[in-house]
Design an enzyme around this catalytic site. Structure first.
Site, PDB file in Angstrom:
ATOM      1  N   ASP A   1      -2.848 -18.951  13.001  1.00 47.14           N
ATOM      2  CA  ASP A   1      -1.680 -19.495  13.692  1.00 47.14           C
ATOM      3  C   ASP A   1      -1.703 -19.128  15.178  1.00 47.14           C
ATOM      4  OD1 ASP A   1       1.244 -19.608  14.606  1.00 47.14           O
ATOM      5  OD2 ASP A   1       1.355 -20.464  12.591  1.00 47.14           O
TER       6      ASP A   1
ATOM      7  N   SER B   1       2.702  -4.890   7.256  1.00 46.64           N
ATOM      8  CA  SER B   1       2.332  -4.598   5.869  1.00 46.64           C
ATOM      9  C   SER B   1       3.469  -4.991   4.942  1.00 46.64           C
ATOM     10  CB  SER B   1       2.040  -3.113   5.689  1.00 46.64           C
ATOM     11  OG  SER B   1       0.881  -2.736   6.348  1.00 46.64           O
TER      12      SER B   1
ATOM     13  N   HIS C   1       0.867  -1.182   0.000  1.00 44.77           N
ATOM     14  CA  HIS C   1       0.000   0.000   0.000  1.00 44.77           C
ATOM     15  C   HIS C   1       0.899   1.226   0.000  1.00 44.77           C
ATOM     16  CE1 HIS C   1       0.936   0.922   4.183  1.00 44.77           C
ATOM     17  NE2 HIS C   1       0.522  -0.260   4.569  1.00 44.77           N
TER      18      HIS C   1
END
Length: 343
Positions: free
Chosen positions: A282, A297, A159
């Site tokens: 997880d 990210s 992003h």
């Protein structure tokens, strides 16, 4: 001009807003399948802006610039016809102004250039003030998604880096990614995104940032040690992504990159910034971070042995859920002819 201020802020988080569009490239569909190296390492990202971002106005002080019409999110490019790239440049360009003399300040607002005549205020100490908070650089933690050995290109974040105060996509003049070590975690909870904390101590510089786009930041590695010990894998096209089990590669402690299980719960089509919804399954990752946190990210997403994309956003209401962007979109943007231009 003594009260022109420069402030530095943390890089945009896993739920930053994406604003630009990618460009298609036939190189993605090379015969035999394209291969890149999934990375997953956390790095320090530092960016210098193209022009100076107006972050806001000083509280409880006069702001002649605000009165003249300059807005937060404007990017100052020149003072009295002299180009500026930093807050220091801006102050130097305005030197010599006397009380009552105006400065012609040129800004970029969206795609439009505007010029405002601003007469600085005279402060109690005799200095002059435009009444602006300015930002010309920023740094923070993010994750490298891939390295392409053939081109030397890397991609990270998935992003754009957006200005923390105004939300604009930061126009990049220059930047770099550097070695770091994750030394703490602020665990995410419902309503409060978590964060990876890094040690920024002038680590080894891996490469230069050249572009800040809807699909992440891209650049060239000058030191490929961040890819040492990692193997190239085939990349998946968007139509190969499916719901079901997957894994992410992430660095949440020290410099160790580990594999964590996730589930692809939804696949999107026709969305420039969102290709899939993921849910962290997880137990180790949930116990350590609560799920997806800021700094993750760019974490590569693997499915069926192929690189399918990168983690980009976290849902604030539930940090175990978030979004990812496809590797196809990232590579199309990296391969685009305009890749080397500041976004």
């Amino acid at each position: 001009m003594g009260k022109i201020s420069k402030i530095r802020n943390v890089l945009c988080s896993a739920f930053a807003v994406c604003l630009l569009a990618g460009v298609s490239s036939p190189a993605f569909f090379a015969d035999g399948g394209r291969q890149v190296v999934p990375i997953g390492s956390a790095v320090e990202i530092t960016l210098d802006t193209q022009g100076v971002i107006v972050a806001g106005y000083p509280p409880e002080s006069p702001s002649p610039a605000q009165d003249a019409g300059i807005l937060p999110g404007d990017i100052i490019t020149a003072v009295n016809g002299v180009s500026v790239a930093s807050a220091e440049d801006m102050m130097a360009a305005a030197e010599g102004l006397s009380a009552g003399e105006s400065a012609e300040i040129t800004v970029t607002r969206g795609s439009e250039a505007k010029t405002f005549s601003v007469t600085p205020a005279v402060c109690d100490d005799g200095s002059l003030s435009l009444g602006l908070w300015l930002r010309d650089s920023m740094s923070g933690l993010g994750t490298v998604t891939f390295y392409d050995p053939e081109s030397g290109t890397f991609g990270a974040l998935g992003h754009p880096v957006s200005d923390i105060d105004t939300g604009i996509t930061v126009p990049v003049r220059s930047g770099q990614i550097s070695e770091t070590s994750v030394n703490d975690i602020v665990k995410g909870e419902a309503g409060t995104p978590g964060q990876l904390m890094g040690s920024f101590q002038g680590g080894n510089v891996y490469g230069d940032v050249r572009s800040n786009t809807i699909c992440g930041i891209f650049g060239t590695l000058s030191d490929t040690s961040v890819a040492d010990g990692k193997t190239a894998v085939e990349v998946a096209s968007e139509d190969e992504i499916h719901t079901g089990e997957a894994v992410i590669l992430s660095n949440i402690s020290g410099q160790e990159v580990k594999e964590y299980t996730v589930e692809i719960t939804r696949v999107y089509s026709g969305d420039d910034t969102r290709s899939m919804m993921i849910r962290v399954t997880d137990p180790e990752l949930i116990a350590a971070t609560g799920g997806i946190v800021q700094g993750m990210s760019g974490s590569p997403i693997m499915q069926d042995g192929k690189l399918i994309g990168a983690v980009t956003h976290v849902l604030v209401k539930d940090p175990t859920e978030g979004y990812g962007i496809s590797i196809e979109k990232m590579l199309e943007t990296a391969d685009a002819p305009c890749f080397m231009l500041a976004a």
